[in-house]
Each structure stands twice: as C-alpha cells, then as structure tokens.
Motif scaffolding. Structure first.
Motif, PDB file in Angstrom:
ATOM      1  N   ILE A 122       0.982  -1.195   0.067  1.00 50.26           N
ATOM      2  CA  ILE A 122       0.015  -0.036   0.199  1.00 50.26           C
ATOM      3  C   ILE A 122       0.986   1.259  -0.005  1.00 50.26           C
ATOM      4  N   ALA A 123       0.667   2.154  -0.935  1.00 51.48           N
ATOM      5  CA  ALA A 123       1.410   3.312  -0.970  1.00 51.48           C
ATOM      6  C   ALA A 123       0.440   4.791  -1.131  1.00 51.48           C
ATOM      7  N   PHE A 124       0.781   5.668  -1.513  1.00 50.74           N
ATOM      8  CA  PHE A 124      -0.130   6.951  -1.348  1.00 50.74           C
ATOM      9  C   PHE A 124      -0.147   7.858  -2.509  1.00 50.74           C
ATOM     10  N   ASP A 125      -1.258   8.502  -2.770  1.00 50.04           N
ATOM     11  CA  ASP A 125      -1.263   9.402  -3.805  1.00 50.04           C
ATOM     12  C   ASP A 125       0.061  10.545  -3.563  1.00 50.04           C
ATOM     13  N   GLY A 126       0.680  10.845  -4.815  1.00 46.58           N
ATOM     14  CA  GLY A 126       1.807  11.889  -4.560  1.00 46.58           C
ATOM     15  C   GLY A 126       2.750  11.524  -3.964  1.00 46.58           C
ATOM     16  N   GLY A 127       2.973  10.146  -3.710  1.00 44.94           N
ATOM     17  CA  GLY A 127       4.270   9.870  -3.205  1.00 44.94           C
ATOM     18  C   GLY A 127       5.234   9.377  -4.222  1.00 44.94           C
ATOM     19  N   PHE A 128       6.493   9.533  -3.690  1.00 43.95           N
ATOM     20  CA  PHE A 128       7.584   8.993  -4.996  1.00 43.95           C
ATOM     21  C   PHE A 128       8.699   8.332  -4.067  1.00 43.95           C
ATOM     22  N   LEU A 138       5.140   2.043  -7.027  1.00 46.83           N
ATOM     23  CA  LEU A 138       4.721   2.954  -5.753  1.00 46.83           C
ATOM     24  C   LEU A 138       4.509   4.120  -5.785  1.00 46.83           C
ATOM     25  N   ASN A 139       4.724   4.893  -6.899  1.00 45.13           N
ATOM     26  CA  ASN A 139       4.663   6.433  -7.043  1.00 45.13           C
ATOM     27  C   ASN A 139       3.383   6.667  -7.273  1.00 45.13           C
ATOM     28  N   GLY A 140       3.165   7.822  -6.397  1.00 47.81           N
ATOM     29  CA  GLY A 140       1.390   8.241  -6.661  1.00 47.81           C
ATOM     30  C   GLY A 140       1.271   9.070  -7.856  1.00 47.81           C
ATOM     31  N   LYS A 141       1.944   8.851  -9.143  1.00 48.78           N
ATOM     32  CA  LYS A 141       1.825   9.910 -10.228  1.00 48.78           C
ATOM     33  C   LYS A 141       2.026   9.174 -11.433  1.00 48.78           C
ATOM     34  N   VAL A 142       1.388   9.242 -12.312  1.00 50.39           N
ATOM     35  CA  VAL A 142       1.878   8.409 -13.697  1.00 50.39           C
ATOM     36  C   VAL A 142       2.785   9.054 -14.436  1.00 50.39           C
ATOM     37  N   SER A 143       2.602  10.351 -14.813  1.00 49.07           N
ATOM     38  CA  SER A 143       3.648  11.053 -15.833  1.00 49.07           C
ATOM     39  C   SER A 143       4.688  12.009 -14.975  1.00 49.07           C
ATOM     40  N   PRO A 144       5.834  11.634 -15.386  1.00 48.95           N
ATOM     41  CA  PRO A 144       6.356  10.950 -16.535  1.00 48.95           C
ATOM     42  C   PRO A 144       6.660   9.578 -16.285  1.00 48.95           C
ATOM     43  N   GLY A 150       3.897  -0.458 -19.289  1.00 47.25           N
ATOM     44  CA  GLY A 150       3.077  -1.545 -19.451  1.00 47.25           C
ATOM     45  C   GLY A 150       2.837  -1.865 -17.778  1.00 47.25           C
ATOM     46  N   THR A 151       2.637  -3.110 -17.434  1.00 47.43           N
ATOM     47  CA  THR A 151       2.361  -3.672 -16.250  1.00 47.43           C
ATOM     48  C   THR A 151       3.696  -3.577 -15.524  1.00 47.43           C
ATOM     49  N   LEU A 152       3.459  -3.152 -14.528  1.00 48.65           N
ATOM     50  CA  LEU A 152       4.586  -3.056 -13.614  1.00 48.65           C
ATOM     51  C   LEU A 152       4.564  -4.038 -12.374  1.00 48.65           C
ATOM     52  N   PRO A 153       5.883  -4.313 -11.342  1.00 43.20           N
ATOM     53  CA  PRO A 153       5.651  -5.188 -10.606  1.00 43.20           C
ATOM     54  C   PRO A 153       4.697  -4.858  -9.267  1.00 43.20           C
ATOM     55  N   GLY A 154       3.677  -5.710  -8.837  1.00 45.67           N
ATOM     56  CA  GLY A 154       2.921  -5.577  -7.816  1.00 45.67           C
ATOM     57  C   GLY A 154       2.587  -6.733  -6.980  1.00 45.67           C
ATOM     58  N   PRO A 155       1.248  -6.678  -6.568  1.00 49.48           N
ATOM     59  CA  PRO A 155       0.348  -5.525  -6.452  1.00 49.48           C
ATOM     60  C   PRO A 155       0.572  -4.453  -5.640  1.00 49.48           C
ATOM     61  N   VAL A 156       0.195  -3.438  -6.004  1.00 53.45           N
ATOM     62  CA  VAL A 156       0.390  -2.031  -5.109  1.00 53.45           C
ATOM     63  C   VAL A 156      -1.176  -1.194  -5.179  1.00 53.45           C
ATOM     64  N   TYR A 157      -1.354  -0.983  -4.272  1.00 54.20           N
ATOM     65  CA  TYR A 157      -2.604  -0.145  -3.925  1.00 54.20           C
ATOM     66  C   TYR A 157      -2.508   1.286  -3.427  1.00 54.20           C
ATOM     67  N   HIS A 158      -2.927   2.091  -3.907  1.00 51.90           N
ATOM     68  CA  HIS A 158      -2.845   3.737  -3.255  1.00 51.90           C
ATOM     69  C   HIS A 158      -3.903   4.078  -2.797  1.00 51.90           C
ATOM     70  N   LEU A 159      -3.610   4.927  -1.461  1.00 54.58           N
ATOM     71  CA  LEU A 159      -4.569   5.574  -0.829  1.00 54.58           C
ATOM     72  C   LEU A 159      -4.363   7.137  -0.856  1.00 54.58           C
ATOM     73  N   PRO A 160      -5.483   7.979  -0.551  1.00 54.65           N
ATOM     74  CA  PRO A 160      -5.332   9.370  -0.346  1.00 54.65           C
ATOM     75  C   PRO A 160      -4.334   9.692   0.713  1.00 54.65           C
ATOM     76  N   ALA A 176     -10.781   4.953   3.125  1.00 52.39           N
ATOM     77  CA  ALA A 176     -10.196   4.514   1.903  1.00 52.39           C
ATOM     78  C   ALA A 176      -9.400   3.256   2.269  1.00 52.39           C
ATOM     79  N   LEU A 177      -8.712   3.352   3.577  1.00 50.42           N
ATOM     80  CA  LEU A 177      -8.124   1.989   4.019  1.00 50.42           C
ATOM     81  C   LEU A 177      -9.002   0.841   4.207  1.00 50.42           C
ATOM     82  N   ASP A 178      -9.898   1.471   5.233  1.00 53.28           N
ATOM     83  CA  ASP A 178     -10.987   0.115   5.373  1.00 53.28           C
ATOM     84  C   ASP A 178     -11.592  -0.381   4.243  1.00 53.28           C
ATOM     85  N   ARG A 179     -12.070   0.426   3.302  1.00 50.72           N
ATOM     86  CA  ARG A 179     -12.574   0.019   1.933  1.00 50.72           C
ATOM     87  C   ARG A 179     -11.589  -1.092   1.220  1.00 50.72           C
TER      88      ARG A 179
END
Length: 427
Positions: A122-128, A138-144, A150-160, A176-179
């Motif tokens: 579990i990682a977080f939005d905006g993280g690096f 783990l990074n909470g940002k797609v670009s760049p 393609g598919t990256l190693p995981g599974p990874v889930y992001h929270l606010p 969000a964590l409970d859900r």
C-alpha cells in the motif's frame, strides 16, 4: 541536451555547473547563483563542506573501495554503528547500505516480502519512492514515470495522502483504507505500507499525525511492515534528524539517502533486526553498496548534524521562510502565490491558477526568471505547481536573504513575461 546524453533525461536548468561552496555555485561562464536546489535535497550541508571533503580525501588515500559482501571494510561498520545512535528508535536496529534511495526502496520490499510471506504493498497518492521498476509502481503519479511501461511489479494499492497541506482528511484516508481491506484485498495479503512523513516530489506535504498513528496501529494489529521513506525528509531537512519524530511514531523499516553522505552516493535501509535478518545469507548486498569514501563522508555528516546544530539551522530558515512568504502574500503583488507547505526547513510554496496562467505555468516561468536573477529553484507536486525550497541547512543568513530577495525580484516579473508569451502565441 549535449550529444551522447539520453534525451529521456529531463533538465530543469540548462546550465553547466563547475564549482560550488556551501550555498553558492558558479557555471562554466563564471556566473554565480544561490543554490536552492541542492542536488534535489542531497546537499543539506552545502557544497564542499570542509569537514566532509577532508574526510573523503583522507579516505581516498587509504582505501577507495572494498565490496563489503566479499571483504568487509571499517567504513561500513562505522556507519552502521553511528546509525544505531543517530536514528531515534527504542528497538534494536540493523541496517544495510545501498547506492541510492531507489535501491533502498527495492530492498525494503524484498525484506517485507521475506518477513511476512506476503506480496501486496500500500502506497499513497503523490508519493515518490524511486525510478527503478518496482519502486515506480509505488509512485502516486503516472506522468512521466510510468508512461509507456505497461504492467509494473505489484500488486500495489494507493490511498489518499491526508495532510494539512492538501485538504485530504484523516477520515477520508481511514475510510479508503477500510474499503481497501473490505473490497480490494485482505490485509493478510499485504506485506507493507510505505509512506513519506513529508512528501518530497508530492509538494512538501506533511502527513497528518493522527493518520500516522492510525497506520502504526493497523500495521501492529495486522502484521504489516510500516516502511517510512525519509530519503528526502531525513538528515535534518524537516528540522530534526528524521521527520517521523514529528508524527509520534516509529517505523519498522526506515529508508535513507540523498543527504546521507553530502553528495556522495550512499543510502540505507534500517529497521528491526527480526526484519533485517529475514532473508537468507547473501539475500542482501551489492558491489558498490557502502563504498568506503561515501561511508567516510556519512560518518562526518552524522557528527556535524548534532541536535543543537539542527535546531539552530531549522529556527533560522523556518522563521525567515514564514516571515518572507507572509510579507509576499500581504503585499497583494503576486496573485499566483498560494500557501506555504511543509515543516522545518522542508518548505514549499503552492502556485495557484490565475486568469492568465495555470499555477504550473507561473512556476515554470519563475524558474527561468529566478535563474536569470541568480537563484536556482526546483518544482514539485503532481501538477508541478509547488516550489521546493532546498537551500543548504548551513546557508548563511546573508545568502538566504539574498536568495529570497532574488526570488521576489523574479516574482515581480511573472505577469509581464507571461503576457508577452501569450501575445506571441496569438500572433
């Protein structure tokens, strides 16, 4: 970009530096700048700190390198011993040294998997957390960072990421964590949660302390490893040795890097002995990990970063940052200027959208205008609209004031520069 260098490297400032001293740098044309980039948080003790350069030079004359896995050397052992005292935790600590923060992240994932027998993260939005393949996911940002891979190693889930600096609430993140545990994946499959106490690339946002304590409780109850990433916030940047002390928690694994060796490549994973010993003998290591010269520098870094020095540097920078930002805001001269984020000497300034430009456009224009004025700056944030302030902790008050004055000069030109750009676009 110069021929022979990959075009995939992004360059913020198209100049070539030749020398530096504390907060000052000079380019190949002899132009002087105040450096508020510091190698992106690598130079908390400034360029060419005399005690560190002396230690590195002395070490070069004795032993430049030995691969610790093959033949141990004293420098690695000295750093491991120093970290025992430097990291403020109440448990027995063990560590491994790496070359970079991304490598530290990758090894922390390996350790977490081995210790728990689980895979999910579990990682977080905006993280690096780095640019290597597993760290990327783990990074909470797609670009760049993730575009076209393609598919990256995981599974990874992001929270606010709940923070007083971004409006996301603790309750929102807890829900969000409970859900996540109810809908997406059982907590019994989660190996670790990785979080920055102050997000770096994410815009210098401080994690809400109530949520931090909730994370610690969840990890304890569910057998999840809590990884605290202090690659950028550690070694004094947040006003203390490590930022997790502001949150009232202790990590299971701590990631370090950047300013650890004051410009030489060194990073580390440290944590509970039971975790650090989870992999079989030979499961951790690396050819250059814990290089002797970098270790010599790191040992001196920890000696220079006494609690008294850290408090003095933090008080000087924090008060001037806050006073200056407040004065700029009260002047009503800079409509793009938003709130200040962060804590201690780890401060950001949000740039807001206005009628004639986005916050990101304002900040991009400022970077160029400030460079012309003689100060080097760095952006951050998912929209690249948060200015990072990363002068050395050791900067003199004179040079800190000079740098902030040059930023103010550049801010005063933004509206005119942007108007000229818009006019050219319509011609």
């Amino acid at each position: 970009m110069q021929p022979g260098v990959s075009q995939s490297l992004g360059i913020i400032h198209p100049i070539i530096l030749e020398k530096g001293l504390n907060a000052e740098v000079w380019d190949n044309n002899g132009k002087r700048y105040i450096d508020f980039v510091g190698g992106i948080g690598v130079l908390n003790l400034g360029h060419c700190h005399p005690a560190i350069t002396a230690a590195a030079k002395s070490q070069i004359d004795k032993l430049m390198h030995s691969a610790f896995n093959a033949v141990p050397h004293r420098g690695y052992l000295d750093v491991a011993e120093a970290l025992q005292s430097f990291i403020p935790v109440d448990y027995s600590l063990s560590c491994m040294l790496t070359n970079s923060g991304a490598e530290a992240t990758e090894n922390a994932l390996k350790i977490s998997r081995a210790a728990t027998g689980r895979q999910a993260v579990i990682a977080f939005d905006g993280g690096f957390h780095g640019r290597t393949l597993a760290a990327l996911n783990l990074n909470g940002k797609v670009s760049p960072y993730k575009v076209g891979l393609g598919t990256l190693p995981g599974p990874v889930y992001h929270l606010p990421f709940p923070s007083p600096d971004n409006g996301a609430s603790t309750q929102e993140a807890i829900q969000a964590l409970d859900r996540l545990f109810e809908v997406e994946i059982s907590s019994e499959e989660v190996a670790c949660i990785i979080v920055e106490p102050v997000q770096g690339e994410g815009g210098f946002r401080l994690l809400d302390h109530v949520f931090a304590k909730h994370l610690r409780k969840v990890c304890d109850e569910r057998g999840i490893v809590l990884i605290v990433d202090e690659i950028q916030s550690g070694f004094g940047r947040a006003g203390t040795r490590f930022a997790f002390t502001h949150l009232g928690i202790e990590p299971d694994l701590l990631l370090m890097g950047k300013s650890m060796a004051s410009g030489l490549p060194l990073a580390a994973v440290a944590g509970r002995e039971c975790l650090m010993n989870a992999l079989p003998k030979g499961g951790l290591g690396g050819t250059y990990s814990g290089n002797a010269v970098a270790c010599a520098a790191a040992k001196v870094v920890m000696e220079v970063m006494s609690d008294d020095n850290l408090a003095q540097w933090k008080n000087t920078q924090e008060s001037l940052f806050l006073e200056t930002h407040d004065r700029w805001k009260r002047s009503n001269r800079f409509p793009m200027l938003g709130p200040m984020t962060g804590i201690g000497s780890m401060r950001g300034i949000v740039f807001e959208d206005t009628l004639n430009a986005t916050g990101a456009e304002h900040l991009a224009t400022l970077l160029s205008a400030a460079r012309q004025a003689g100060v080097l700056l760095m952006p951050s944030g998912r929209k690249r609209n948060v200015l990072r302030l990363l002068p050395p902790l050791t900067i003199s008050q004179e040079h800190l004031s000079e740098g902030l004055f040059k930023i103010e000069q550049a801010l005063g030109t933004l509206q005119e520069i942007l108007a000229m750009h818009k006019a050219r676009e319509t011609e």
